[in-house]
Design a protein around this motif. Structure first.
Motif: not given
Length: 576
Positions: A526-538, A568-575
């Motif tokens: 299975a592949f998940v393409i995502a912009q938000r890191i929160s949805t793919i941590k698992a 950097a991507i995670l930081e930009s989303q958290v901010s």
């Protein structure tokens, strides 16, 4: 004119209808040829010697011939129209089948409005040619040959004067075709451009109103409309420069026949009845010339339209089955990208550059990257929407190009980032890929996609009619219907292309948690393409794509420690 010849090849599928039209043309020509002879007989044998019985009999015969002409004319029109509708039906089906099988690379570059114009307006131009102009030309040629023969038998000298109009008119028409056929192609191009503006405004009416751009769009449409009218005016000028000369020729020939024939009647070499009959034949021979003249613009338009239609029919299909392609039925779960390079047709730079990775059975792979980094391209190559420029994509060691294309795509379930719904009910949309699915099956996947409660609350439930392009549903609701639609298929590999981007974070997390379980149980990969890191941590592994290259690979925790770009991507989303 080669394309028109290909159009006419379709007549073989309507042999009896075509034969009926041709027979009607021949019988109509015979009836037309008899009418002047009845005039001659009535004048020379009835009116001149004052024999009323001959006049009455001739009049009755003329009534009978007139009725026959009406019947044959109806038959000619009916059968030819039936043939034209059949040809248009075949062409529409042929073009639509080709559009459905053309590769993504063709649709990436083709204008939707031009495709719509070709399958509607251009085919209608061809249908008009087959149903009206073609039978006119055939009838005119048969009439010319028949009447010319009769005139030569009656008076060869006067016939030569009459027939002089034919080569002169033919030369004018030949020049008209040679100089103006490209002009009629421009008409269809401009019509397609106008339809493109119309389509954009119909699809984007909310954006237009939101930014108060109605006047700007009206001006743009008016300008395109004016360009279309300008091309039409050019075609009218071309017609103006040709057909008045044909009319002048016909009038001069009529004058010559009346003058020369009248002199022969005075000298006793010709009877009044023969002159009347000859003059009547003159109308019959001039009418076909004029009909061919009137048909000339339609034929030129149809030829240009046929070229445009067969451009689609002849377009190469880039993604096809290889010889001896095998069905894709089993999936062990080992998906390999071997030094994959890919460049979209017409693009200046590659979308993927040397991407290599391999999945393990039942592994959930997340693909992360900034917009335009090449995330969706990875899964597009897996389904063979495109073929790699260099390298290979393999499933269990076999190149995806060795699989039967239909079986490959039917076993890969995908939820696209842009959701497309079709006209029909909600149940029909969910069961799009499996029309025989029961309502219970539809409800089961709707629950997994967290859309069941919403549908159940509608007055018509699953029988609710979906508006055009899903109007009336929110972006999140449409995405969840698309997820349910994909879950109903018999997939071995599941791809979610940013499929929860329009859903709120809480619902997205619930959907993702349910899908994680489903993907582990029902898929080999299975592949998940995502912009938000929160949805793919698992995810079991995260592939970080940057500018078409595989920048990093690992679990969320590993990438947090080793990849500055991931951080950097995670930081930009958290901010945010």
């Amino acid at each position: 004119m080669t394309s028109l010849g290909r159009v006419l090849e379709n007549l073989k599928y309507y042999g009896w209808l075509t034969l009926g039209a041709i027979v009607s043309v021949l019988l109509l020509t015979v009836a037309n040829a008899l009418t002047p002879q009845l005039f001659r007989r009535g004048i020379d044998q009835g009116i001149a010697p004052q024999d009323l019985s001959v006049v009455l009999v001739t009049g009755a015969l003329m009534v009978g011939v007139a009725i026959a002409r009406g019947l044959f004319n109806f038959g000619q029109s009916y059968w030819s129209e039936a043939v034209s509708q059949g040809v248009a039906y075949r062409l529409r089906s042929q073009v639509f089948r080709k559009i459905e099988t053309l590769s993504f690379s063709y649709h990436d570059q083709a204008q939707t409005s031009q495709l719509l114009t070709r399958i509607t307006s251009d085919i209608e131009q061809i249908r008009t040619f087959v149903g009206t102009s073609l039978i006119q030309v055939i009838s005119s040629v048969v009439t010319l040959v028949t009447i010319a023969t009769i005139l030569l038998i009656m008076n060869w000298r006067l016939a030569l004067i009459t027939l002089a109009v034919i080569p002169l008119a033919g030369a004018l028409l030949f020049r008209f075709f040679g100089q103006n056929q490209p002009l009629f192609g421009q008409v269809q191009e401009r019509l397609g451009d106008l339809n493109d503006v119309l389509r954009e405004n119909l699809l984007g009416v909310r954006v237009v109103k939101a930014f108060a751009r109605e006047s700007v769009e009206q001006t743009r449409y008016t300008q395109m409309n004016a360009q279309l009218v300008a091309v039409y005016i050019k075609t009218l000028r071309a017609i103006r420069n040709t057909f008045p000369f044909i009319f002048l020729l016909s009038n001069l020939i009529t004058l010559a026949v009346v003058g020369y024939g009248g002199a022969q009647v005075i000298n006793g070499a010709f009877t009044i009845g023969e002159l009347v009959a000859f003059n009547a034949y003159l109308l019959f021979i001039l009418q076909p010339v004029l009909l061919i003249g009137f048909a000339a613009p339609v034929i030129a338009q149809a030829a240009a339209s046929a070229d445009r239609v067969y451009e689609i029919v002849d377009a190469p299909i880039e993604i096809t089955n290889r010889p001896n392609a095998v069905p894709f039925t089993q999936c062990g779960g080992r998906i390999t990208f071997e030094n994959v390079w890919f460049r979209y047709p017409g693009a200046a730079t590659p979308a993927l550059q040397g991407v290599s990775f391999e999945t393990r059975p039942n592994e959930l792979i997340a693909i992360l990257g900034r917009t335009g980094s090449g995330k969706s391209t990875v899964v597009n190559l897996l389904q063979r929407f495109y073929d790699v420029t260099k390298g290979a994509v393999r499933i269990d060691g076999r190149d995806v190009r060795d699989f039967d294309l239909e079986s490959l795509r039917s076993r890969i379930g995908i939820v696209f980032q842009e959701t497309t719904l079709f006209s029909g009910t909600l149940q029909e949309n969910i069961a799009y890929a499996k029309p025989d699915a029961s309502l219970d099956e539809v409800i089961e996947v709707a629950k997994l996609a967290h859309i069941h409660e919403f549908i159940r609350g509608l007055p018509e439930g699953y029988d609710t009619i979906v508006g055009e392009r899903g109007v009336g549903l929110s972006g999140g609701q449409k995405q969840r219907i698309a997820i349910a639609r994909t879950l109903l298929t018999d997939y071995k590999i599941l791809i979610l292309d940013d499929s929860t981007s329009a859903v709120d974070a809480r619902t997205a997390a619930q959907i993702q948690a349910d899908l994680d379980g489903i993907m582990k149980a029902r898929t080999c990969s299975a592949f998940v393409i995502a912009q938000r890191i929160s949805t793919i941590k698992a995810a079991d592994r995260i592939l970080l794509i940057d500018h078409g290259k595989l920048a990093a690979c690992g679990t969320h925790e590993q990438l947090m420690r080793t990849s500055p770009l991931y951080g950097a991507i995670l930081e930009s989303q958290v901010s945010q």
